[in-house]
Design an enzyme around this catalytic site. Structure first.
Site, mmCIF file in Angstrom:
data_model
loop_
_atom_site.group_PDB
_atom_site.id
_atom_site.type_symbol
_atom_site.label_atom_id
_atom_site.label_comp_id
_atom_site.label_asym_id
_atom_site.label_seq_id
_atom_site.Cartn_x
_atom_site.Cartn_y
_atom_site.Cartn_z
ATOM 1 C CB SER A 146 -0.908 -0.209 1.092
ATOM 2 O OG SER A 146 -1.896 1.168 0.993
ATOM 3 C CG ASP A 191 -7.224 -2.131 -3.792
ATOM 4 O OD1 ASP A 191 -7.493 -0.907 -3.819
ATOM 5 O OD2 ASP A 191 -6.128 -2.431 -3.480
ATOM 6 C CG HIS A 226 -6.200 -1.635 0.045
ATOM 7 N ND1 HIS A 226 -4.995 -1.496 -1.069
ATOM 8 C CD2 HIS A 226 -5.579 -1.255 1.133
ATOM 9 C CE1 HIS A 226 -4.363 -0.756 -0.612
ATOM 10 N NE2 HIS A 226 -4.101 -0.535 0.596
#
Length: 285
Positions: free
Chosen positions: A124, A227, A257
């Site tokens: 991320s 996502d 995610h």
């Protein structure tokens, strides 16, 4: 496993070292960055600790970076136990990452790591920091990783809209629809301490052109299935391919995610970590 002060230790920073569980040395080495929107997360979360333990068990020495976090955005709840360390926006986390990268090179023999088999990666926002650090290494003609591993990265501050299929999947799974354009832009503005206009490329790696990626190392990207951040990783993969770089972009089926932070929910985290472990094991001196 040990927590070790690094050259940025005066600011309270640590790197947690997970020795590879193998008999033969030297091993591959990996600098790993957790996610958390640049302003949250720590090296005890599964996305850091579980990832590092799993990859160490598979034969890689992992350095998990306790990088400085950006200020808490308005409306975010402060952590229950905030570390006694400064918060700072870009380039603090990037500087910390490069300090650990340099420290790994300097201590490779002591750590039992092969300096020719070093990788960098993250999840991320941590994947953003990792990719941005590589761009800074390239810009300064410094030693590059042999491999870059990115899990569901955010790489663009002004994110394009998802295609029709992804938009339909997000609409059908509203709990996964957390990264719309405004949310992502606000996350970057907080990280940068202001407008994203004219921001350094290392803070928004997805803006790199093919020419700017001409030396980027081999890269494996594992994206979430449902996502919206997948849009930025697909864009980055296309640009790497246009630059003639080695890139593999995988969509992990059935995920949204952050699946590495939920290793007990199905097999997705194990599948992604197996992909990473295989690529690390394949590195050659």
């Amino acid at each position: 496993m040990s927590d070790t002060p690094t050259p940025y230790g005066a600011a309270g920073g640590l790197v947690r070292v997970y020795p590879a569980r193998v008999i033969e040395r030297p091993t591959p080495g990996l600098v790993w960055l957790h996610g958390g929107g640049f302003a949250a997360g720590d090296i005890d979360m599964p996305e850091a600790d579980h990832v590092a333990r799993t990859l160490a068990d598979a034969g890689t020495t992992v350095l998990s970076v306790d990088y400085r976090l950006a200020p808490l955005p308005d409306g975010w709840e402060p952590p229950a136990a905030e570390p006694g360390r400064e918060r700072a926006g870009f380039p603090a986390a990037s500087d910390d990452t490069l300090a650990v990268w340099d420290w790994l090179h300097a201590e490779a023999a002591t750590l039992g790591v092969d300096p020719a088999r070093l990788a960098i990666g993250g999840a991320s926002a941590g994947a953003n920091i990792a990719a941005g650090a590589v761009l800074r290494l390239i810009a300064n003609d410094r030693a590059l990783p042999a491999l870059v591993l990115l899990a569901y990265p955010t790489l663009l501050a002004e994110q394009p809209d998802p295609d029709e299929a992804l938009r339909a999947a997000l609409d059908a799974q509203p709990e996964a629809d957390r990264f719309g354009r405004d949310a992502v832009l606000g996350m970057y503005e907080n990280y940068l301490g202001g407008s994203v206009v004219g921001a350094p490329l290392a803070a928004i790696p997805g803006l790199a052109t093919a020419d700017e990626l001409a030396e980027f190392p081999p890269t494996l990207i594992v994206a979430g299935d449902v996502d919206e951040l997948r849009v930025s990783s697909e864009h980055f993969a296309r640009t790497l391919a246009a630059a003639g770089r080695e890139v593999e972009h995988v969509i992990e089926p059935g995920t949204d995610h952050g699946h590495l932070n939920r290793p007990d929910e199905g097999d997705a985290a194990s599948l992604t970590l197996a992909r990473f472990a295989a690529r690390l094991a394949a590195l050659s001196s």
